[in-house]
Design an enzyme around this catalytic site. Structure first.
Site, PDB file in Angstrom:
ATOM      1  N   ARG A 208       0.868  -1.185   0.000  1.00 32.03           N
ATOM      2  CA  ARG A 208       0.000   0.000   0.000  1.00 32.03           C
ATOM      3  C   ARG A 208       0.899   1.228   0.000  1.00 32.03           C
ATOM      4  NH1 ARG A 208      -0.326   2.065   5.023  1.00 32.03           N
ATOM      5  NH2 ARG A 208       0.808   0.917   6.609  1.00 32.03           N
TER       6      ARG A 208
ATOM      7  N   ARG B  19      -3.637  10.340   1.141  1.00 29.05           N
ATOM      8  CA  ARG B  19      -4.548  11.050   2.044  1.00 29.05           C
ATOM      9  C   ARG B  19      -5.199  12.210   1.308  1.00 29.05           C
ATOM     10  NH1 ARG B  19      -0.437  11.548   7.058  1.00 29.05           N
ATOM     11  NH2 ARG B  19      -0.176   9.307   7.424  1.00 29.05           N
TER      12      ARG B  19
ATOM     13  N   ARG C  35      20.129  -5.139   2.715  1.00 24.02           N
ATOM     14  CA  ARG C  35      20.546  -3.886   2.097  1.00 24.02           C
ATOM     15  C   ARG C  35      21.348  -3.147   3.157  1.00 24.02           C
ATOM     16  NH1 ARG C  35      21.104  -3.149  -2.823  1.00 24.02           N
ATOM     17  NH2 ARG C  35      20.609  -0.932  -2.754  1.00 24.02           N
TER      18      ARG C  35
ATOM     19  N   ARG D  93      18.514  10.202   0.544  1.00 24.60           N
ATOM     20  CA  ARG D  93      17.957  11.320   1.305  1.00 24.60           C
ATOM     21  C   ARG D  93      19.049  12.024   2.093  1.00 24.60           C
ATOM     22  NH1 ARG D  93      14.524   8.596   6.310  1.00 24.60           N
ATOM     23  NH2 ARG D  93      16.194   7.281   7.122  1.00 24.60           N
TER      24      ARG D  93
ATOM     25  N   GLU E  93      22.548   9.821   2.721  1.00 27.20           N
ATOM     26  CA  GLU E  93      22.422   8.370   2.810  1.00 27.20           C
ATOM     27  C   GLU E  93      22.488   7.746   1.425  1.00 27.20           C
ATOM     28  OE1 GLU E  93      19.043   6.962   4.985  1.00 27.20           O
ATOM     29  OE2 GLU E  93      19.440   8.282   6.700  1.00 27.20           O
TER      30      GLU E  93
ATOM     31  N   TYR F  44      12.455  -7.139   9.568  1.00 29.92           N
ATOM     32  CA  TYR F  44      12.429  -5.677   9.561  1.00 29.92           C
ATOM     33  C   TYR F  44      11.529  -5.240  10.714  1.00 29.92           C
ATOM     34  CZ  TYR F  44      11.858  -0.853   8.342  1.00 29.92           C
ATOM     35  OH  TYR F  44      11.866   0.516   8.403  1.00 29.92           O
TER      36      TYR F  44
ATOM     37  N   ASP G 139      10.269  -2.217  13.409  1.00 31.77           N
ATOM     38  CA  ASP G 139      10.270  -0.852  13.935  1.00 31.77           C
ATOM     39  C   ASP G 139      10.679  -0.923  15.407  1.00 31.77           C
ATOM     40  OD1 ASP G 139       9.603   0.632  11.698  1.00 31.77           O
ATOM     41  OD2 ASP G 139       7.445   0.324  11.969  1.00 31.77           O
TER      42      ASP G 139
END
Length: 370
Positions: free
Chosen positions: A170, A174, A247, A278, A304, A352, A354
Site C-alpha cells: 500500500r 490522504r 541492504r 535522502r 544516505e 524488519y 520498527d
C-alpha cells in the site's frame, strides 16, 4: 563470577531484556562489539546536536504498553515526521496528501485529486506483475514517476520492473492536508538522544564494549547459564548454509558552519540521478535547539546511500523475499536445536522491525523467560 544471562548486543532488544532481568533479581552481563552502547539507535553529540549515527530513528507507536514502558527511560519531545521529497528541485509533501496533489496537478479539492488518481490507475489492468505496476495501480503514473520510482530503485538497487509487487502493498494516499507521515498515536524523539535513553535502561548493569562474541564464544558462553544473542543469525552458525541478504546504508556526514541547511529533518531525493536517497539534518529532530532551549549555530547533515550488503558491511534491512525466507527458516531450525541460547531482535530474527516492535518482542521474551 557466573552470570544468569549473557546478553550479546546493547541495542533496544538486548537493553530491554537486560533491564528486566536485573529487575527480576538476575545477574546480567551485556557485551557489544562496538565501542558504544545502543546499537543502531546510537546518537552521538556533535556541537550540541544529537546525531543519529546509523540513520534516522523516529519513535512512533500505537502500542500504549510499549509507550508507557519506554517513557520511563526518556522524556520524548513532540517531533512529527513530515519528510519532503525533492524531485529535480521540485519539492513535494510526504506522505502523498492534498499538498502533494495540489503541487503535482493544481487540484484544489479532494474530489478532483481522487478523480485524477482514479484516471491514472486505469493504466494497469489485471493483477500487477511487479512493483512498478503495483505502485501505478495505487497512485497513478505521475506520482509513481516523480516520487516512487527513482527512490525505490536507489533503495533496492534494482529496476522497479524487476522488484516483486508485494514490496509495496500500500502507499498512503490522504485526501486531507496532513503531513504527519506516521499514523501513530505516540510519536517523538527522546530528549537528550537515544544513547542517553539506552544508558538509563542499562543503569547498574555490567557492560563490556569492544567484545566480539563470535570470536571468543566458548569462554564467553562459560560465563553465563543462558545467552540472549541479538547478532546476525547466519553469522552465529558461521554462514554454513550461506549468507542471508541485506541492504546496507552508507552515510556521509558533515558539520556545516551555518544554522540551517534544508529546513527539515528529512528530505528524500526521488530522482534516479541524485546518488543519495535522502539527506537528514539532525538538529531538526530536536527543533534546532540545545538542552537549554538555545538555537544551535551550526548544523550536521548526513547523506544516505543505499547499497548491496557484503560481508563486513553493516547489515540494515533484511531482504525479506522468498529465497531469503527459506534460508532463514533453515537457520531458525538450527537455532531451535541450540541449548540455553535465545535469538532475538532484528538480526537474530532476520526481520524488519520498527523500534516499538523490537521493544514489544523483548518484553514478550521477558514474560516467557523471567
Amino acid at each position: 563470577m557466573k552470570y544468569d544471562y549473557l546478553v550479546v548486543g546493547s541495542g533496544l532488544y538486548g537493553a530491554v531484556f537486560a533491564h528486566e532481568a536485573k529487575k527480576h533479581g538476575k545477574s546480567v552481563l551485556v557485551i557489544d562489539k562496538r565501542p558504544n552502547i545502543a546499537g543502531n539507535v546510537y546518537t552521538e553529540d556533535v556541537e550540541g546536536i544529537h546525531v543519529h549515527k546509523y540513520g534516522a530513528h523516529i519513535f512512533h507507536t500505537n502500542n500504549k504498553k510499549v509507550w508507557n514502558y519506554i517513557t520511563q527511560f526518556a522524556e520524548f519531545n513532540r517531533f512529527t515526521n513530515s519528510p519532503v521529497a525533492n524531485y529535480k528541485g521540485e519539492l513535494y509533501s510526504m506522505p502523498f496528501n492534498m499538498y502533494t496533489f495540489n503541487k503535482m496537478w493544481g487540484v484544489v479539492t479532494p474530489e478532483e485529486a481522487a478523480a485524477k488518481i482514479a484516471e491514472q490507475k486505469k493504466e494497469i489492468t489485471g493483477t500487477p506483475r511487479n512493483l512498478e505496476e503495483q505502485a501505478i495501480s495505487l497512485v497513478g503514473r505521475d506520482i509513481f514517476e516523480k516520487l516512487v520510482k527513482g527512490y525505490t530503485e536507489k533503495q533496492w538497487g534494482r529496476d522497479c520492473k524487476d522488484l516483486p509487487a508485494f514490496i509495496i502493498k500500500r502507499l498512503p494516499v490522504r485526501y486531507t492536508f496532513d503531513n504527519n507521515y506516521f499514523n501513530a498515536l505516540y510519536q517523538g524523539i527522546p530528549i537528550g538522544g537515544y544513547t542517553k535513553m539506552v544508558a538509563n535502561l542499562l543503569e547498574g548493569i555490567e557492560v563490556r564494549l569492544n567484545i566480539d562474541y563470535l570470536a571468543q564464544k566458548e569462554e564467553l558462553d562459560a560465563l553465563a547459564d543462558r545467552v540472549v544473542y541479538t547478532g546476525p543469525i547466519d553469522a552465529y552458525f558461521d554462514y554454513q548454509l550461506g549468507c542471508l541478504e541485506y541492504r546496507s546504508v552508507r552515510f556521509e556526514t558533515e558539520l556545516l558552519d551555518q544554522p540551517n541547511f534544508q529546513g527539515n529533518a528529512a528530505v528524500n531525493y526521488t530522482d534516479r540521478e541524485t546518488p543519495w536517497t535522502r539527506i537528514i539534518e539532525h538538529k531538526w529532530f530536536e527543533f534546532g535547539k540545545d538542552g537549554e532551549g538555545n538555537d544551535l549555530p551550526k548544523t550536521v547533515i548526513s547523506r544516505e546511500y543505499s547499497s548491496e550488503w557484503k560481508l563486513g558491511d553493516e547489515p540494515y534491512y533484511p531482504v525479506n523475499d522468498e529465497k531469503n525466507g527459506a534460508l532463514y527458516a533453515q537457520y531458525r531450525s538450527l537455532a531451535d536445536a541450540e541449548e540455553n541460547i535465545i535469538f532475538g531482535g532484528r538480526l537474530g530474527e532476520y526481520k524488519y522491525y520498527d523500534m516499538d516492535a523490537v521493544i514489544a518482542s523483548a518484553l514478550e521474551l521477558c514474560g516467557r523467560e523471567l
